[in-house]
Design a protein around this motif. Sequence first.
Motif, PDB file in Angstrom:
ATOM      1  N   ASP A   1       0.942  -1.305   0.000  1.00 19.07           N
ATOM      2  CA  ASP A   1      -0.030   0.114  -0.190  1.00 19.07           C
ATOM      3  C   ASP A   1       0.882   1.261   0.046  1.00 19.07           C
ATOM      4  OD1 ASP A   1      -1.951   1.758   0.395  1.00 19.07           O
ATOM      5  OD2 ASP A   1      -2.279   1.307   2.548  1.00 19.07           O
ATOM      6  N   LYS A   2       0.875   2.095  -1.011  1.00 16.10           N
ATOM      7  CA  LYS A   2       1.769   3.252  -1.401  1.00 16.10           C
ATOM      8  C   LYS A   2       0.980   4.366  -0.805  1.00 16.10           C
ATOM      9  CE  LYS A   2       5.295   1.322  -3.954  1.00 16.10           C
ATOM     10  NZ  LYS A   2       4.972   0.040  -3.584  1.00 16.10           N
ATOM     11  N   ASP A   3      -0.383   4.465  -1.049  1.00 17.62           N
ATOM     12  CA  ASP A   3      -1.113   5.635  -0.652  1.00 17.62           C
ATOM     13  C   ASP A   3      -1.604   5.497   0.729  1.00 17.62           C
ATOM     14  OD1 ASP A   3      -3.042   4.150  -1.111  1.00 17.62           O
ATOM     15  OD2 ASP A   3      -4.140   5.012  -2.975  1.00 17.62           O
ATOM     16  N   GLY A   4      -1.506   4.615   1.439  1.00 22.55           N
ATOM     17  CA  GLY A   4      -1.830   4.613   2.709  1.00 22.55           C
ATOM     18  C   GLY A   4      -3.395   4.297   3.059  1.00 22.55           C
ATOM     19  N   ASP A   5      -4.231   4.074   2.227  1.00 29.99           N
ATOM     20  CA  ASP A   5      -5.776   3.843   2.240  1.00 29.99           C
ATOM     21  C   ASP A   5      -6.092   2.390   2.874  1.00 29.99           C
ATOM     22  OD1 ASP A   5      -5.252   2.238   0.026  1.00 29.99           O
ATOM     23  OD2 ASP A   5      -6.981   3.217  -1.052  1.00 29.99           O
ATOM     24  N   GLY A   6      -4.992   1.507   3.168  1.00 29.53           N
ATOM     25  CA  GLY A   6      -5.119   0.199   3.690  1.00 29.53           C
ATOM     26  C   GLY A   6      -5.604  -0.954   2.681  1.00 29.53           C
ATOM     27  N   LEU A   7      -5.790  -0.440   1.473  1.00 25.66           N
ATOM     28  CA  LEU A   7      -6.019  -1.400   0.208  1.00 25.66           C
ATOM     29  C   LEU A   7      -5.147  -1.377  -0.768  1.00 25.66           C
ATOM     30  CD1 LEU A   7     -10.044  -0.184   0.376  1.00 25.66           C
ATOM     31  CD2 LEU A   7      -9.052  -2.588   1.081  1.00 25.66           C
ATOM     32  N   ILE A   8      -5.241  -2.317  -1.789  1.00 23.27           N
ATOM     33  CA  ILE A   8      -4.261  -2.271  -2.847  1.00 23.27           C
ATOM     34  C   ILE A   8      -5.087  -1.925  -3.998  1.00 23.27           C
ATOM     35  CG2 ILE A   8      -2.669  -3.696  -4.279  1.00 23.27           C
ATOM     36  CD1 ILE A   8      -2.509  -5.442  -1.798  1.00 23.27           C
ATOM     37  N   ASN A   9      -4.732  -0.754  -4.996  1.00 19.50           N
ATOM     38  CA  ASN A   9      -5.353  -0.588  -6.016  1.00 19.50           C
ATOM     39  C   ASN A   9      -4.473  -1.132  -7.198  1.00 19.50           C
ATOM     40  OD1 ASN A   9      -3.172   1.148  -6.693  1.00 19.50           O
ATOM     41  ND2 ASN A   9      -4.410   2.874  -5.832  1.00 19.50           N
ATOM     42  N   VAL A  10      -5.123  -0.922  -8.401  1.00 21.73           N
ATOM     43  CA  VAL A  10      -4.523  -1.543  -9.640  1.00 21.73           C
ATOM     44  C   VAL A  10      -3.130  -1.065  -9.800  1.00 21.73           C
ATOM     45  CG1 VAL A  10      -5.429  -0.030 -11.297  1.00 21.73           C
ATOM     46  CG2 VAL A  10      -4.851  -2.705 -11.834  1.00 21.73           C
ATOM     47  N   GLU A  11      -2.750   0.258  -9.662  1.00 17.86           N
ATOM     48  CA  GLU A  11      -1.527   0.627  -9.721  1.00 17.86           C
ATOM     49  C   GLU A  11      -0.350   0.207  -8.542  1.00 17.86           C
ATOM     50  OE1 GLU A  11      -4.007   2.945  -9.415  1.00 17.86           O
ATOM     51  OE2 GLU A  11      -4.382   3.200 -11.592  1.00 17.86           O
ATOM     52  N   GLU A  12      -0.702   0.079  -7.390  1.00 14.88           N
ATOM     53  CA  GLU A  12       0.065  -0.501  -6.508  1.00 14.88           C
ATOM     54  C   GLU A  12       0.164  -2.029  -6.879  1.00 14.88           C
ATOM     55  OE1 GLU A  12      -1.498   2.426  -2.802  1.00 14.88           O
ATOM     56  OE2 GLU A  12      -2.183   0.612  -3.209  1.00 14.88           O
ATOM     57  N   PHE A  13      -0.703  -2.621  -7.230  1.00  9.98           N
ATOM     58  CA  PHE A  13      -0.527  -3.979  -7.538  1.00  9.98           C
ATOM     59  C   PHE A  13       0.513  -4.040  -8.594  1.00  9.98           C
ATOM     60  CE2 PHE A  13      -2.378  -7.854  -9.752  1.00  9.98           C
ATOM     61  CZ  PHE A  13      -2.125  -8.951  -8.659  1.00  9.98           C
ATOM     62  N   GLY A  14       0.332  -3.506  -9.729  1.00 12.68           N
ATOM     63  CA  GLY A  14       0.999  -3.466 -10.825  1.00 12.68           C
ATOM     64  C   GLY A  14       2.490  -3.085 -10.455  1.00 12.68           C
ATOM     65  N   ALA A  15       2.862  -2.108  -9.634  1.00 15.29           N
ATOM     66  CA  ALA A  15       4.214  -1.673  -9.157  1.00 15.29           C
ATOM     67  C   ALA A  15       4.730  -2.975  -8.488  1.00 15.29           C
ATOM     68  CB  ALA A  15       3.895  -0.735  -8.204  1.00 15.29           C
ATOM     69  N   PHE A  16       3.905  -3.834  -7.753  1.00 14.45           N
ATOM     70  CA  PHE A  16       4.628  -4.917  -6.806  1.00 14.45           C
ATOM     71  C   PHE A  16       4.877  -5.961  -8.103  1.00 14.45           C
ATOM     72  CE2 PHE A  16       2.936  -9.161  -5.293  1.00 14.45           C
ATOM     73  CZ  PHE A  16       4.155  -9.627  -4.601  1.00 14.45           C
ATOM     74  N   LEU A  17       3.798  -6.175  -9.085  1.00 15.37           N
ATOM     75  CA  LEU A  17       4.289  -7.313  -9.948  1.00 15.37           C
ATOM     76  C   LEU A  17       5.745  -7.087 -10.679  1.00 15.37           C
ATOM     77  CD1 LEU A  17       0.919  -8.786 -11.141  1.00 15.37           C
ATOM     78  CD2 LEU A  17       2.460  -9.464  -9.177  1.00 15.37           C
ATOM     79  N   GLN A  18       5.979  -5.748 -10.885  1.00 15.63           N
ATOM     80  CA  GLN A  18       6.819  -5.236 -11.880  1.00 15.63           C
ATOM     81  C   GLN A  18       8.271  -5.227 -11.204  1.00 15.63           C
ATOM     82  OE1 GLN A  18       5.055  -1.894 -13.906  1.00 15.63           O
ATOM     83  NE2 GLN A  18       3.719  -3.566 -15.006  1.00 15.63           N
ATOM     84  N   ASN A  19       8.215  -5.311  -9.774  1.00 15.68           N
ATOM     85  CA  ASN A  19       9.606  -5.268  -9.118  1.00 15.68           C
ATOM     86  C   ASN A  19      10.071  -6.623  -9.005  1.00 15.68           C
ATOM     87  OD1 ASN A  19       9.643  -2.599  -8.849  1.00 15.68           O
ATOM     88  ND2 ASN A  19       8.272  -2.695  -6.926  1.00 15.68           N
TER      89      ASN A  19
END
Length: 66
Positions: A48-66
């Motif tokens: 969670d990058k924006d601190g809302d306690g949930l994973i959005n598609v951008e956060e998920f994509g960033a995870f998969l591409q690392n």
Amino acid sequence: MSDYAITFDLIDSDDDGRISAVELVRLMEVLGQPITLEAAQAGVTRLDKDGDGLINVEEFGAFLQN
Ligand SMILES: [Ca+2]
Ligand SMILES: [Ca+2]
């Protein structure tokens, strides 16, 4: 639609555009690797990058591409 967005949609079972810890628990059960809600929450917090306690598609994509 990119591959990770399709995967994201599969995990996001209530289609609210966010992956919650509960949805992560369900996913891991389906994959045959059950985890606790606490472990799922820790995983969500890590992604969670924006601190809302949930994973959005951008956060998920960033995870998969690392
Ligand atoms: Ca959701
Ligand atoms: Ca977030």
